[in-house]
Design a protein around this motif. Structure first.
Motif, short mmCIF file in Angstrom:
data_model
loop_
_atom_site.label_atom_id
_atom_site.label_comp_id
_atom_site.label_asym_id
_atom_site.label_seq_id
_atom_site.Cartn_x
_atom_site.Cartn_y
_atom_site.Cartn_z
N ALA A 142 14.34 19.62 -1.65
CA ALA A 142 14.59 20.33 -0.39
C ALA A 142 14.34 19.42 0.81
N GLU A 143 13.58 19.88 1.79
CA GLU A 143 13.37 19.09 3.02
C GLU A 143 12.56 17.82 2.77
N ASP A 144 11.88 17.73 1.62
CA ASP A 144 11.15 16.50 1.28
C ASP A 144 12.08 15.29 1.28
N LEU A 145 13.36 15.51 0.95
CA LEU A 145 14.30 14.40 0.87
C LEU A 145 14.43 13.66 2.19
N LEU A 146 14.26 14.37 3.30
CA LEU A 146 14.36 13.74 4.62
C LEU A 146 13.21 12.80 4.91
N TYR A 147 12.05 13.06 4.33
CA TYR A 147 10.84 12.32 4.65
C TYR A 147 10.40 11.36 3.56
N SER A 148 10.93 11.51 2.40
CA SER A 148 10.47 10.76 1.24
C SER A 148 10.81 9.28 1.33
N GLY A 149 9.79 8.44 1.22
CA GLY A 149 10.02 7.00 1.12
C GLY A 149 10.67 6.64 -0.21
N SER B 47 16.41 7.89 -7.28
CA SER B 47 14.98 8.07 -7.08
C SER B 47 14.47 8.93 -8.23
N VAL B 48 13.23 8.63 -8.66
CA VAL B 48 12.65 9.35 -9.79
C VAL B 48 11.27 9.85 -9.38
N SER B 49 11.02 11.13 -9.62
CA SER B 49 9.73 11.73 -9.29
C SER B 49 9.19 12.50 -10.48
N ALA B 50 7.88 12.40 -10.66
CA ALA B 50 7.20 13.19 -11.68
C ALA B 50 6.63 14.41 -10.98
N ALA B 51 7.24 15.55 -11.21
CA ALA B 51 6.85 16.77 -10.53
C ALA B 51 5.46 17.20 -10.97
N ALA B 52 4.59 17.37 -10.02
CA ALA B 52 3.22 17.86 -10.29
C ALA B 52 2.82 18.70 -9.10
N PHE B 53 2.40 19.89 -9.35
CA PHE B 53 2.07 20.82 -8.28
C PHE B 53 0.66 21.36 -8.45
N LYS C 18 0.85 -1.19 0.00
CA LYS C 18 0.00 0.00 0.00
C LYS C 18 0.89 1.25 0.00
N GLU C 19 0.28 2.38 -0.21
CA GLU C 19 1.01 3.64 -0.27
C GLU C 19 1.70 3.92 1.07
N MET C 20 2.99 4.28 1.00
CA MET C 20 3.81 4.52 2.20
C MET C 20 4.57 5.83 2.10
N SER C 21 3.97 6.84 1.46
CA SER C 21 4.62 8.14 1.34
C SER C 21 4.96 8.69 2.72
N GLY C 22 6.09 9.38 2.79
CA GLY C 22 6.50 10.01 4.04
C GLY C 22 7.18 9.07 5.02
N SER C 23 7.50 7.86 4.59
CA SER C 23 8.11 6.89 5.50
C SER C 23 9.62 7.04 5.59
N GLY C 24 10.20 7.90 4.76
CA GLY C 24 11.63 8.17 4.81
C GLY C 24 12.46 6.91 4.71
N SER C 25 13.44 6.78 5.60
CA SER C 25 14.31 5.60 5.62
C SER C 25 13.91 4.64 6.73
N SER C 26 12.66 4.70 7.15
CA SER C 26 12.22 3.85 8.26
C SER C 26 12.14 2.38 7.87
N ILE C 27 12.27 1.52 8.90
CA ILE C 27 12.12 0.09 8.73
C ILE C 27 11.05 -0.42 9.69
N THR C 28 10.53 -1.58 9.42
CA THR C 28 9.51 -2.20 10.27
C THR C 28 10.20 -3.07 11.30
N THR C 29 9.84 -2.90 12.58
CA THR C 29 10.50 -3.66 13.64
C THR C 29 9.55 -4.43 14.56
N LYS C 30 8.27 -4.12 14.57
CA LYS C 30 7.38 -4.69 15.57
C LYS C 30 6.39 -5.72 15.02
N ARG C 31 6.59 -6.16 13.80
CA ARG C 31 5.73 -7.19 13.22
C ARG C 31 6.48 -7.88 12.09
N PRO C 32 6.07 -9.08 11.75
CA PRO C 32 6.76 -9.77 10.65
C PRO C 32 6.43 -9.14 9.30
#
Length: 176
Positions: free
Chosen positions: A97-104, A121-127, A36-50
């Motif tokens: 910019a600061e999106d790089l810190l949060y971007s999955g 990483s590749v993004s299609a810029a749309a504003f 499923k969509e996981m935008s904003g997950s940055g460099s996080s990993i899953t630790t509390k479930r398989p």
């Protein structure tokens, strides 16, 4: 060239599927992305479930985890080959910019550095259009074509695999 492809918008997202369709014509591609969509997950990993990988079809696996989980699992056993290149995208919207810190999307690409695999990483810029509230639809076709152009020149560029490229493609037709 062998390519590992992931994203943060999910395995069914238009961006990753547009890029896969473009890449599979010339390269061996393995896709592993969040279920499923996981935008904003940055460099996080899953630790509390398989983590549970699910084969959707040949060379397409979804995982109930973050984009970094997907890349990690791909690089350490699920991908049937050692990739020459890791690509995360095509993301819906720019990552700057600061999106790089949060971007999955960027987080997934940066996971390749740990295995010394060239990554981008590749993004299609749309504003949103100022004052209108309307949101532009990303041009995934242009982003996929630009990515393919860059891949064809990748070996010439001789980029250190510790450097992660972050590509933001303007929301324009390819010829522009």
């Amino acid at each position: 060239m062998k390519i590992l492809l992931s994203n943060d918008d999910g395995i069914k997202a238009e961006g990753i599927n547009s890029l896969y369709d473009k890449l599979k014509e010339n390269y061996e591609v393995f896709v592993i992305a969040p279920e499923k969509e996981m935008s904003g997950s940055g460099s996080s990993i899953t630790t509390k479930r398989p983590l549970i990988p699910k084969k959707l079809r040949d060379n397409f696996i979804s995982v109930n985890g973050t984009p970094v989980d997907c890349v990690h699992l791909g690089l350490h056993g699920l991908c049937p080959f050692k990739p020459d290149l890791l690509i995360s995208g095509i993301n819906f919207g720019a990552n700057m910019a600061e999106d790089l810190l949060y971007s999955g999307t960027v987080g997934a690409a940066m996971e390749g550095r740990e295995s010394l695999i060239p990554s981008m990483s590749v993004s299609a810029a749309a504003f949103k259009q100022p004052g209108s509230g309307k949101k532009y639809r990303p041009n995934f076709s242009s982003a996929a074509s630009i990515t393919l152009d860059l891949i064809k020149k990748f070996h010439e560029l001789n980029i250190d695999p510790k450097i992660t490229l972050n590509l933001n493609v303007p929301n324009l037709p390819y010829n522009e």
